[in-house]
Design a protein around this motif. Sequence first.
Motif, short mmCIF file in Angstrom:
data_model
loop_
_atom_site.label_atom_id
_atom_site.label_comp_id
_atom_site.label_asym_id
_atom_site.label_seq_id
_atom_site.Cartn_x
_atom_site.Cartn_y
_atom_site.Cartn_z
N LEU A 12 59.34 -5.17 -56.57
CA LEU A 12 58.80 -6.03 -55.12
C LEU A 12 57.18 -6.44 -56.13
CD1 LEU A 12 59.12 -2.87 -52.84
CD2 LEU A 12 59.49 -5.25 -52.15
N ASN A 13 57.16 -5.85 -55.95
CA ASN A 13 55.62 -6.87 -57.12
C ASN A 13 55.62 -8.28 -57.58
OD1 ASN A 13 53.22 -4.92 -56.87
ND2 ASN A 13 54.34 -3.09 -58.64
N GLU A 14 56.75 -7.83 -58.45
CA GLU A 14 57.07 -9.31 -58.63
C GLU A 14 57.13 -10.14 -57.74
OE1 GLU A 14 60.18 -9.25 -60.95
OE2 GLU A 14 59.56 -8.24 -62.77
N ALA A 15 58.14 -10.43 -56.23
CA ALA A 15 58.08 -10.50 -55.13
C ALA A 15 56.70 -11.41 -54.60
CB ALA A 15 58.95 -10.10 -54.35
N HIS A 16 56.21 -10.15 -54.08
CA HIS A 16 54.97 -9.93 -53.81
C HIS A 16 53.79 -11.09 -54.19
CE1 HIS A 16 49.92 -8.68 -53.54
NE2 HIS A 16 51.11 -8.60 -51.94
N ALA A 17 53.61 -11.26 -55.90
CA ALA A 17 53.09 -11.77 -56.44
C ALA A 17 53.29 -13.68 -56.37
CB ALA A 17 52.66 -11.80 -57.95
N THR A 18 54.51 -13.91 -56.33
CA THR A 18 55.14 -14.50 -56.04
C THR A 18 54.45 -16.11 -55.29
OG1 THR A 18 57.54 -14.44 -56.87
CG2 THR A 18 57.03 -16.39 -55.66
N GLU A 19 54.74 -14.45 -53.80
CA GLU A 19 53.68 -15.05 -52.24
C GLU A 19 52.48 -15.72 -52.01
OE1 GLU A 19 56.39 -15.91 -50.06
OE2 GLU A 19 57.95 -14.54 -50.35
N VAL A 20 52.00 -14.73 -52.90
CA VAL A 20 50.47 -14.85 -53.04
C VAL A 20 50.16 -15.98 -54.08
CG1 VAL A 20 48.50 -14.26 -54.19
CG2 VAL A 20 49.74 -12.05 -52.86
N GLY A 64 54.42 4.31 -52.40
CA GLY A 64 53.73 4.76 -53.43
C GLY A 64 53.40 4.19 -54.25
N SER A 65 53.19 3.12 -53.94
CA SER A 65 52.80 2.17 -55.06
C SER A 65 52.32 0.70 -54.50
CB SER A 65 54.16 1.47 -56.25
OG SER A 65 53.23 0.62 -57.20
N GLY A 66 50.98 0.37 -54.54
CA GLY A 66 49.88 -0.75 -54.48
C GLY A 66 50.09 -1.76 -55.15
N SER A 67 49.59 -3.10 -54.53
CA SER A 67 50.53 -4.01 -55.55
C SER A 67 49.33 -4.36 -56.31
CB SER A 67 50.44 -5.21 -54.29
OG SER A 67 48.94 -5.92 -54.04
N ASN A 68 49.30 -5.24 -57.43
CA ASN A 68 47.51 -4.91 -58.49
C ASN A 68 46.92 -5.81 -57.53
OD1 ASN A 68 46.66 -6.85 -59.64
ND2 ASN A 68 48.22 -7.17 -61.63
N PRO A 69 45.82 -4.80 -57.95
CA PRO A 69 44.61 -4.76 -57.23
C PRO A 69 44.30 -7.00 -57.60
CG PRO A 69 44.44 -4.28 -59.15
CD PRO A 69 45.73 -3.79 -59.21
N LEU A 125 66.96 -8.83 -55.57
CA LEU A 125 65.77 -7.11 -54.35
C LEU A 125 66.89 -6.95 -54.02
CD1 LEU A 125 63.21 -5.73 -54.77
CD2 LEU A 125 62.33 -7.35 -52.70
N GLU A 126 67.67 -7.88 -52.94
CA GLU A 126 68.27 -7.58 -51.73
C GLU A 126 69.64 -6.18 -52.59
OE1 GLU A 126 70.71 -8.38 -48.29
OE2 GLU A 126 70.17 -9.88 -49.92
N ASP A 139 67.12 -4.58 -46.61
CA ASP A 139 66.82 -5.13 -45.11
C ASP A 139 65.79 -6.68 -45.45
OD1 ASP A 139 68.95 -4.55 -44.55
OD2 ASP A 139 68.33 -2.67 -43.00
N LEU A 140 64.41 -5.72 -46.09
CA LEU A 140 63.45 -6.83 -45.92
C LEU A 140 63.64 -7.26 -47.00
CD1 LEU A 140 60.24 -6.67 -45.80
CD2 LEU A 140 59.90 -6.18 -47.66
N ALA A 141 64.17 -7.64 -48.10
CA ALA A 141 64.62 -8.79 -49.24
C ALA A 141 65.32 -9.78 -48.48
CB ALA A 141 64.90 -8.60 -50.22
N GLY A 142 66.62 -9.58 -47.73
CA GLY A 142 67.76 -10.55 -46.96
C GLY A 142 67.23 -11.19 -45.89
N SER A 143 66.02 -10.41 -45.12
CA SER A 143 65.13 -10.87 -43.98
C SER A 143 64.74 -11.85 -44.68
CB SER A 143 64.54 -10.06 -43.36
OG SER A 143 63.83 -11.00 -42.60
#
Length: 303
Positions: A12-20, A64-69, A125-126, A139-143
Motif C-alpha cells: 500500500l505504501n509503495e502504491a501511495h508513493a507512486t500516486e504521489v 493502523g499505519s500511516g504513509s511515509n510522512p 496488491l490485489e 477491492d480497493l486495488a482492483g478499483s
Amino acid sequence: MSQSKQKIVQYLNEAHATEVGLVRVLQSQIAMTPAGSYRTGLETHLRETRAHGERLQNRLSELGSGSNPLQAGVGVAGGVITQVLALAKTPLDLVRGGGGEEKVLKNAKDACATEALEIATYTALERLARSVGDTTTADLAGSIRGDEQKMLERILDEIPKLTEAVVRAEVEGNGSYDLSKTGAADAVRDVGESAKKTARGTTARAKKGARQTRKVPGVAQAEGQVKGAVASEEDLAIARYDKLTVDEIGSKLSELSQIDLAKVDSYERKNQNRTTVLDKITTLRGDEPWPGYDELSVAEIES
C-alpha cells in the motif's frame, strides 16, 4: 502486526508513493499540453490520482499505519506556481514554442510506461490481499487498477493523433504548438482573473508568495515567458509597444528585468516576430547572479 499485514502495508505504501509522484508528473504534463482531448484526459486523471492517494491513505490508516510522512501532502498544491515550475525545467526553445509537438508525444509515451507500472502494482496488491483474506484492500486495488487501465487505453488512442501533429510540425513545416494554449498559460489567465476580484490585503500576500517562488532558479524567466504568450500590449513594461519602431523598442529593452524581457520575448514571437528585436533580447537575457536576484531592490542587492 502479522507478517501478512506487514506485507499489505508495504504494498500500500509503495502504491501511495507512486500516486504521489504521479501528481507532480501529471501537473508538469498538463503545463506543457495545449487544450484538447489529450489534456482533458490528463486533467481528469490528475483528479483521479489525487483521489487514489487519499483512498490509499485512508486504507493505511484503517490498518493502523500511516504513509511515509515525507510523502504526505506532496502533490496537493497545484495551479500556476506548479505549472510555471514545470516550464522552468524545460528547454528554452520549447518554452518559446519550438518542438512542442514532439515533447507532448514523448510525454504521452512516458505516461504509457507509468500506467503500465501502476497496473502491475495494483495487480500484485490485489492478488496479495485476496491471498491473505483482505477483501477490502483487494477491492480497493482492483478499483484503482480499473482506472489505470482506462487511462492507458485513452493515452494509446491519443498517440496516433499526437504523432500526426509531429509530422505536420517537423516534416511538413506546419506546426500548431502554441504556448498560449497550454495548461500553464490557462493557469496564468485564471490567476489574473482571480486577482482582479481579490481584496488588496490578500493580493499583497499573494504577491509576496509569488516573489518567494520566483527565487527558485528559472522560475522568473519562465513566468515572464508564459505571461507574454497571453499578454496584451497594455500588459508589457514598454508603453505603446505596438506603435514603436524596432529602434525605439531596442533602446528600452536594457531597462527591463529578466522577467519583463521574457514577457516581451514571448509577446513579440507571438505577434510581429521581428528578428532584430528578438536578437536584442537574446543578448540581454542571462542567468541571475543568484536565485531571486530579479526580485530584489537596489538596497537589497547592495546589502
